[in-house]
Design an enzyme around this catalytic site. Sequence first.
Site, short mmCIF file in Angstrom:
data_model
loop_
_atom_site.label_atom_id
_atom_site.label_comp_id
_atom_site.label_asym_id
_atom_site.label_seq_id
_atom_site.Cartn_x
_atom_site.Cartn_y
_atom_site.Cartn_z
CB SER A 9 -0.91 0.03 1.23
OG SER A 9 -1.79 -1.05 1.23
N1 SAH Z 1 -1.30 -4.73 3.93
C1 SAH Z 1 -0.58 -4.98 2.74
C2 SAH Z 1 -1.37 -4.56 1.50
C3 SAH Z 1 -1.43 -5.64 0.51
S1 SAH Z 1 -2.59 -5.47 -0.79
C4 SAH Z 1 0.80 -4.34 2.75
O1 SAH Z 1 1.09 -3.56 3.66
O2 SAH Z 1 1.62 -4.63 1.88
C5 SAH Z 1 -3.95 -6.44 -0.21
C6 SAH Z 1 -3.66 -7.88 0.14
O3 SAH Z 1 -4.90 -8.48 0.52
C7 SAH Z 1 -3.13 -8.75 -1.00
O4 SAH Z 1 -1.93 -9.37 -0.60
C8 SAH Z 1 -4.24 -9.77 -1.23
O5 SAH Z 1 -3.76 -11.05 -1.63
C9 SAH Z 1 -4.89 -9.83 0.13
N2 SAH Z 1 -6.26 -10.33 0.16
C10 SAH Z 1 -7.27 -10.09 -0.73
N3 SAH Z 1 -8.41 -10.73 -0.34
C11 SAH Z 1 -8.10 -11.37 0.84
C12 SAH Z 1 -8.84 -12.21 1.72
N4 SAH Z 1 -10.12 -12.54 1.50
N5 SAH Z 1 -8.21 -12.68 2.82
C13 SAH Z 1 -6.91 -12.39 3.08
N6 SAH Z 1 -6.16 -11.61 2.28
C14 SAH Z 1 -6.75 -11.11 1.16
#
Ligand code: SAH
Length: 217
Positions: free
Chosen positions: A67
Amino acid sequence: MRTSEDTYLHKGLRSKLIDSIREKGITDEAVLNALLSVPRHFFLDSAFEKQAYEDRAFPIGEDQTISQPYTVAYQSQLLEVKPFEKILEVGTGSAYQACVLAELKAKVYTIERQKKLFDANKSFSFLKKYPTLRMFYGDGFEGLPTYAPFDKILITAAAPHIPEALLEQLKPGGCMVLPLDEGEYQRMHKLTKIDHQSYVQEKFDEFSFVPMLVGKR
Ligand code: SAH
């Protein structure tokens, strides 16, 4: 390859980044200090070190992103983290946001649905700095019933609707911060749980997140 060297150049770039995030309206000094303490370039391939200190989201593989630092600060500020609170994060991704929460002294439980991203974090040695950070492979729509209830819940992917199971796993008085909507942009929401039947809903700015998807892969 990742680097684990945090030089004066990195620290300087990071401090400029934090200044720019403060100028964009983040006022919580504890949050800004947490961002200052986590070397964001550790979370990207060393080829992209410079980009780590631009205020932008960045690809981390598997069609996912780390993010934008401003977004991490924004969500962390809304969550009003207190030391020792038990927080569930949905969407571990790079684990950057999880480390920011851990810097705020929360007990972090983070869940990721993509096995490759989950596995990559198992060998990420920087994460050993946070003994109370626990990572799980699973579907965030289901949460972590075994570890519930949580003081706070943070969703870092675009939720198409409010996940019912997560509301149940939230303590009364606790809050959940989530970007909500199926479209290209999502409005940040903060839900504060009153009791088992009701919650208060507040709406904030618009962001663009990768989608929260059902099931594991
Ligand atoms: N918090 C992360 C942001 C990653 S982007 C950071 O700091 O880098 C969002 C993430 O949510 C992705 O890795 C994606 O695979 C995950 N995601 C999407 N749907 C999800 C679900 N139902 N359960 C768990 N993770 C999920």
